[in-house]
Design an enzyme around this catalytic site. Sequence first.
Site, PDB file in Angstrom:
ATOM      1  N   GLN A 130     -13.385 -25.476  23.869  1.00 57.08           N
ATOM      2  CA  GLN A 130     -13.045 -24.333  24.706  1.00 57.08           C
ATOM      3  C   GLN A 130     -14.287 -23.535  25.067  1.00 57.08           C
ATOM      4  OE1 GLN A 130      -9.517 -21.715  23.875  1.00 57.08           O
ATOM      5  NE2 GLN A 130     -11.078 -20.235  23.297  1.00 57.08           N
ATOM      6  N   GLY A 131     -14.598 -23.434  26.353  1.00 59.80           N
ATOM      7  CA  GLY A 131     -15.762 -22.695  26.818  1.00 59.80           C
ATOM      8  C   GLY A 131     -15.388 -21.309  27.317  1.00 59.80           C
ATOM      9  N   TYR A 132     -15.115 -20.406  26.383  1.00 55.59           N
ATOM     10  CA  TYR A 132     -14.758 -19.035  26.733  1.00 55.59           C
ATOM     11  C   TYR A 132     -15.883 -18.065  26.387  1.00 55.59           C
ATOM     12  CZ  TYR A 132      -9.753 -19.579  27.912  1.00 55.59           C
ATOM     13  OH  TYR A 132      -8.562 -19.870  28.529  1.00 55.59           O
ATOM     14  N   SER A 133     -16.123 -17.845  25.082  1.00 52.53           N
ATOM     15  CA  SER A 133     -17.054 -16.797  24.633  1.00 52.53           C
ATOM     16  C   SER A 133     -18.480 -17.059  25.091  1.00 52.53           C
ATOM     17  CB  SER A 133     -17.032 -16.688  23.113  1.00 52.53           C
ATOM     18  OG  SER A 133     -15.775 -16.258  22.658  1.00 52.53           O
ATOM     19  N   SER A 187     -16.127 -24.195  19.232  1.00 48.33           N
ATOM     20  CA  SER A 187     -15.697 -25.059  18.137  1.00 48.33           C
ATOM     21  C   SER A 187     -15.662 -26.520  18.572  1.00 48.33           C
ATOM     22  CB  SER A 187     -14.306 -24.644  17.648  1.00 48.33           C
ATOM     23  OG  SER A 187     -14.310 -23.316  17.184  1.00 48.33           O
ATOM     24  N   GLU A 233       1.306 -21.558  21.123  1.00 52.71           N
ATOM     25  CA  GLU A 233       1.312 -22.104  19.760  1.00 52.71           C
ATOM     26  C   GLU A 233       0.926 -21.133  18.660  1.00 52.71           C
ATOM     27  OE1 GLU A 233       2.253 -25.121  18.512  1.00 52.71           O
ATOM     28  OE2 GLU A 233       3.021 -25.545  20.490  1.00 52.71           O
ATOM     29  N   SER A 253     -11.599  -9.525  17.494  1.00 54.08           N
ATOM     30  CA  SER A 253     -11.869  -8.660  16.347  1.00 54.08           C
ATOM     31  C   SER A 253     -10.694  -7.713  16.095  1.00 54.08           C
ATOM     32  CB  SER A 253     -13.134  -7.847  16.594  1.00 54.08           C
ATOM     33  OG  SER A 253     -12.921  -6.909  17.639  1.00 54.08           O
TER      34      SER A 253
END
Length: 381
Positions: free
Chosen positions: A115-118, A151, A233, A358
Amino acid sequence: MDFGFSAADDEFRAEARQWLAGHVEPGRDRRSWERALGAAGWIGLSWGATGYGNRAATLTQQVVWAEEYARSGAPPRSGHIGEKLLAPTLLAHGTEEQKDRFLPPVAAGRELWCQGYSEPGAGSDLAAVRTAAVRDTSGGHRVTGQKIWTSLAHEADWCFVLARTEPGSRRHHGLSFLLVPMDQPGRIEVRPIRQLTGTGDFNEVFFDGARAEHVVGGEGDGWRVAMSLLGFERGVSTLAQQIGFAEELGLVMRAAVKSGAVTDPVLRERLVRLWAELRTMRWNALRTLGGSEDAGAPSVAKLLWGGWHQRLGELAVQVRGAGAAVGPADWTAGAPYALDPLQHLFLFSRADTVYGGSDQIQRTIIAERVLGLPREPKGGV
């Protein structure tokens, strides 16, 4: 709330338990494990009857599988990002061509996703992403920028990337949800991030004109797609997570008995409180299964388990006293950095109140979306 398991669920549990008992092997390669799960039809239970190679399961059967998987000691999943995040997103927003191309390999355990988000400066505040994508002559996009805390990027075949496709756009406007193949030498670089635990499943990912041929949901509609993905999920996966938490709590209790710390009434009270809180989290997760109209339910769950797990990690070292700071005996023989399970629990749980949004972000969501308080101002002073 009446939540129970039927006779059909019990049969499903027996089948799952028998299959896991016959296939879980210590040290098994994670890619071959994904293919074994796919061949037996255990990937995509929550997708419904799609015809893309998965088997459909009821909500209670999904809970059964998650619980039995956690109890079996099976290895951590490498394919869960594709199964639990990418696939439901495609089912909701993808074209038929995209579903036909990407869902069968996920169901078969053949293609892994990240996943390429942050990004640096755009973690919990996802709308601040700066990774950009521009149209190329082939009709696709070229992606340039940096993602972080990605991840399993070092194992993945594909990455879904939130990128800015409208020059000059701000915040959640002008974003697109792109599918990027990771096998692009010279265009994509993956750098593992070494953690306190000695492991490196998180990564930095650098894109330098990487090719992306698929846009999910249409160009400029990436924010809606990205937010939809984050809602998938949560309930079932939280229940499975709690099986692991219960096992860790058992380890801490046994360590307290071994060290004699259990005779301390204060530590004993903390152990009992952790046990009671874990039971409460289970009932809260069951209450919200099947979709909740409460916009704050996922944030409440994250606040509950993040703080709980962190307190468990702290107690894991306290019940052992000074011995908790001593490494395995074979360190002196030149063995690599290693931790026992309780040391790993303490160090890894320090991040529980940060990753996945957070605690401050979760409280802001509850304040704004549930309590109706004024929105927090964006940007510095």
